[in-house]
Design an enzyme around this catalytic site. Structure first.
Site, PDB file in Angstrom:
ATOM      1  N   ASP A 166      -6.702  -6.421   3.985  1.00  0.00           N
ATOM      2  CA  ASP A 166      -7.785  -5.761   3.284  1.00  0.00           C
ATOM      3  C   ASP A 166      -8.930  -6.822   2.835  1.00  0.00           C
ATOM      4  O   ASP A 166      -9.975  -6.803   3.051  1.00  0.00           O
ATOM      5  CB  ASP A 166      -7.239  -4.864   2.164  1.00  0.00           C
ATOM      6  CG  ASP A 166      -8.201  -4.250   1.484  1.00  0.00           C
ATOM      7  OD1 ASP A 166      -9.289  -3.579   2.139  1.00  0.00           O
ATOM      8  OD2 ASP A 166      -8.303  -4.320   0.234  1.00  0.00           O
TER       9      ASP A 166
ATOM     10  N   ASP B 231      -3.745 -17.963   0.621  1.00  0.00           N
ATOM     11  CA  ASP B 231      -4.880 -18.764  -0.018  1.00  0.00           C
ATOM     12  C   ASP B 231      -5.645 -19.880   0.885  1.00  0.00           C
ATOM     13  O   ASP B 231      -6.831 -19.811   0.493  1.00  0.00           O
ATOM     14  CB  ASP B 231      -4.152 -19.197  -1.374  1.00  0.00           C
ATOM     15  CG  ASP B 231      -3.130 -20.034  -1.175  1.00  0.00           C
ATOM     16  OD1 ASP B 231      -2.439 -20.025   0.038  1.00  0.00           O
ATOM     17  OD2 ASP B 231      -2.679 -20.709  -2.053  1.00  0.00           O
TER      18      ASP B 231
ATOM     19  N   ASP C  92     -12.598  -8.317   4.603  1.00  0.00           N
ATOM     20  CA  ASP C  92     -14.048  -8.089   3.848  1.00  0.00           C
ATOM     21  C   ASP C  92     -14.611  -9.570   3.905  1.00  0.00           C
ATOM     22  O   ASP C  92     -15.860  -9.681   4.191  1.00  0.00           O
ATOM     23  CB  ASP C  92     -13.921  -7.744   2.498  1.00  0.00           C
ATOM     24  CG  ASP C  92     -14.012  -6.099   2.539  1.00  0.00           C
ATOM     25  OD1 ASP C  92     -13.928  -5.410   3.373  1.00  0.00           O
ATOM     26  OD2 ASP C  92     -14.379  -5.563   1.207  1.00  0.00           O
TER      27      ASP C  92
ATOM     28  N   TYR D  74       0.890  -1.184  -0.019  1.00  0.00           N
ATOM     29  CA  TYR D  74       0.166   0.188   0.076  1.00  0.00           C
ATOM     30  C   TYR D  74       0.829   1.273  -0.076  1.00  0.00           C
ATOM     31  O   TYR D  74       0.450   2.241  -0.539  1.00  0.00           O
ATOM     32  CB  TYR D  74      -0.935  -0.048   1.148  1.00  0.00           C
ATOM     33  CG  TYR D  74      -2.476  -0.741   0.985  1.00  0.00           C
ATOM     34  CD1 TYR D  74      -2.592  -1.731   0.773  1.00  0.00           C
ATOM     35  CD2 TYR D  74      -3.379   0.248   1.294  1.00  0.00           C
ATOM     36  CE1 TYR D  74      -3.709  -2.281   0.548  1.00  0.00           C
ATOM     37  CE2 TYR D  74      -4.648  -0.049   1.206  1.00  0.00           C
ATOM     38  CZ  TYR D  74      -4.722  -1.500   0.790  1.00  0.00           C
ATOM     39  OH  TYR D  74      -6.061  -1.827   0.552  1.00  0.00           O
TER      40      TYR D  74
ATOM     41  N   LYS E  55       2.389 -15.326   2.716  1.00  0.00           N
ATOM     42  CA  LYS E  55       2.644 -16.009   1.379  1.00  0.00           C
ATOM     43  C   LYS E  55       4.160 -16.322   1.344  1.00  0.00           C
ATOM     44  O   LYS E  55       4.777 -15.895   0.297  1.00  0.00           O
ATOM     45  CB  LYS E  55       1.947 -15.038   0.389  1.00  0.00           C
ATOM     46  CG  LYS E  55       1.967 -15.623  -0.975  1.00  0.00           C
ATOM     47  CD  LYS E  55       0.728 -16.818  -1.082  1.00  0.00           C
ATOM     48  CE  LYS E  55       1.135 -17.419  -2.556  1.00  0.00           C
ATOM     49  NZ  LYS E  55       0.026 -18.956  -2.382  1.00  0.00           N
TER      50      LYS E  55
END
Ligand code: IPM
Ligand code: MG
Length: 356
Positions: free
Chosen positions: A246, A222, A250, A135, A190
């Site tokens: 992020d 994942d 959600d 970001y 990851k």
């Protein structure tokens, strides 16, 4: 105590009005000051985060934030888009620790897209690092490719990076939060592909040595996305980087039936914070009086707890919210057969009434 009120765009002003109404009904003494932010600030002052708004946010003891964004600003140069306001506030105020609880309220189990038994009693806490990662990593931009599959072609790039102290401090936040709950932290990375996240994993493991009473597990992002819909209740505290956080927050929010219910807190190292609903500005329903104000009202409760040292008042709000749900009142996003549909203002009024 001074609270900066930044309603923002879309449904922001409507839901904020209800949260302020609830705060004022508590009988506490605090001062509030309202300022423009996001697209509303761009329209009035030519910038989504005007100097005066930033100064107010810095001077206040806490910031209550609505939402920013509208499609009509999508064509603006990036620095003028509404999203830059929230990103700028996070960066400028050093709000590195983002708490996003995903709690499934008993009465709303039916509103989830998952089977009720998978989500009943769900209570997980996503802790997202908020001021680093891809970001904010530099360099970023567009250029002519010097190598890769198409040398000479136009390309865009961002930089994913984390420094050791950035990972250490968010790991401490997660382990300390887990101590007050189920004593388990899942660190999402990851590491199988990215250097940044192998480093993340190594540093989180190192910090964990100071918290032998907390269980640490590592999970690839994942797989975490998959486990969240397969067996969400297996999680307690999830800690991860800015971008994975992020996305996963959600996903976790939606497990609870409605993102319209979920508050969030973004804290600096002294627990000064910005509080905002986890949902966005929903321009499609703005001005219609149908938006769910509960996430913002619950964000105000988090603000009282974390930044203003008013635990009792925070509990009063949370109890009142549960009471209105028990009364069967629902905004459109959480409505189901057999419950009573109410608008934004009626919902706020009902919470005020339930406080008494
Ligand atoms: C969020 C939002 C923001 C983010 C946007 C509005 C910049 O999606 O708070 O999750 O990506 O962090
Ligand atoms: Mg998001």
């Amino acid at each position: 105590m001074k609270i900066a009120i930044l309603p923002g765009d879309g449904i922001g002003p409507e839901i904020m009005a209800e949260a302020v109404k609830v705060l004022n009904a508590l009988g506490l003494s605090f001062e509030t000051e309202t300022a423009l932010v996001g697209g509303a600030a761009y329209d009035a002052h030519g910038h989504p985060l005007p100097e005066a708004t930033l100064a107010l946010a810095k001077a206040a003891d806490a910031v209550l934030f609505g939402a920013v964004g509208d499609w009509k600003y999508d064509k603006l140069e990036r620095q003028f888009r509404p999203e830059q306001a929230i990103l700028g506030l996070r960066k400028q105020l050093g709000l590195f620790a983002n708490f996003r609880p995903a709690i499934c309220y008993e009465q709303l189990t039916q509103a989830s897209s998952l089977k009720p038994e998978l989500v009943a009693g769900l209570d997980i806490l996503i802790i997202r690092e908020l001021t680093g990662d891809i970001y904010f990593g530099q360099p970023r931009g567009r250029r002519s490719a010097v190598d890769g599959h198409f040398p000479g072609a136009e390309e865009a790039f961002d930089t994913m990076r984390y420094s050791k102290p950035e990972i250490e401090r968010i790991a401490h936040v997660a382990f300390q939060a887990a101590r007050k709950r189920g004593k388990k932290v899942t660190s999402v990375d990851k590491a199988n592909v990215l250097e940044t996240f192998q480093f993340w994993k190594d540093v989180v493991t190192e910090v964990h040595a100071q918290y032998p009473d907390v269980t640490l597990e590592h999970m690839y992002v994942d797989n975490a996305a998959m486990q969240l819909v397969k067996a969400p209740k297996a999680f307690d505290v999830v800690v991860t980087g800015n971008m994975f956080g992020d996305i996963l927050s959600d996903e976790a929010a939606m497990l609870t039936g409605s993102i319209g219910m979920l508050p969030s807190a973004s804290l600096d190292k002294n627990n000064k914070g910005l509080y905002e609903p986890s949902h966005g500005s929903a321009p499609d329903i703005a001005g219609k009086g149908v938006a769910n104000p509960l996430a913002t009202i619950l964000s105000a409760a988090m603000m009282l707890r974390f930044s203003l040292n008013q635990e009792a008042a925070a509990r009063r709000i949370e109890t009142a919210v549960k009471a209105v749900l028990a009364q069967g009142l629902r905004t459109a996003d959480i409505w189901s057969e057999g419950t009573t549909k109410v608008g934004t203002r009626e919902m706020g009024d009902a919470v005020v009434k339930a406080l008494a």
